[in-house]
Scaffold this active site. Sequence first.
Site: not given
Length: 186
Positions: A128, A139
């Site tokens: 990903r 994140r």
Amino acid sequence: MGPPGAGKGTQAQIVADRFGIPAISTGDIFRANVAKNTELGIEAKRYMDAGEYVPDSVTNLMVRNRIDEEDAVKGFLLDGYPRTLAQVDELDGMIAYTGHRLDAVVVLTAEPAELVRRLADRAHKEGRADDTEDVILRRQELYLEQTAPLIDVYRKRGLVCEVDGLGEVEEVTARIIEGLGKVEES
Ligand code: AP5
């Protein structure tokens, strides 16, 4: 809710199936749009690849349209939304309009080391785009800055069900189902 890698997507699908409602994952909808190279996908990708949040205006409209679909009439489980205070306000407005109400907010917790291990493992298996070391860090940082504070907003409303996200997937699901029962009783 929960930090990247806590198991939101995994559990959302299972729990939503149990209740016969759709799991609406903002991350999945964005990724599907990226894969199809839609205008939304092109816009979202710029933020996702950097580990940043997609602007509220874009995300809110997308969720508003999704919960208007036929399969969401009886209810739905949101995965990864809301993530900002503006999204909390927007969601309140949306569900007031559709006649739904928020039953519970599940917060999955896990130790940072396990989160990094899971995402590194997924990077290895699935590649990903946002599972690189620096983007994972960003994140996590953004989650702590912008999303973790929302837990208190929902705690004050008596909706939070905090669940230990460590252990086998089935164990975590069982804890969520048990926790949801307690929120309902309270
Ligand atoms: P999103 O896809 O939601 O990413 P995320 O929040 O970073 O979460 P992850 O998908 O990494 O983890 P998860 O908690 O869902 O865990 P999962 O079940 O996948 O969002 C991606 C991006 O989209 C955002 O960064 C942002 O740019 C944008 N976006 C999305 N929503 C937005 C919003 N509301 N506003 C603005 N922007 C938004 O599990 C992770 C891994 O662990 C998997 O490999 C899984 O198989 C494994 N695993 C799960 N459970 C277990 C377990 N119990 N034991 C061992 N392994 C497990």
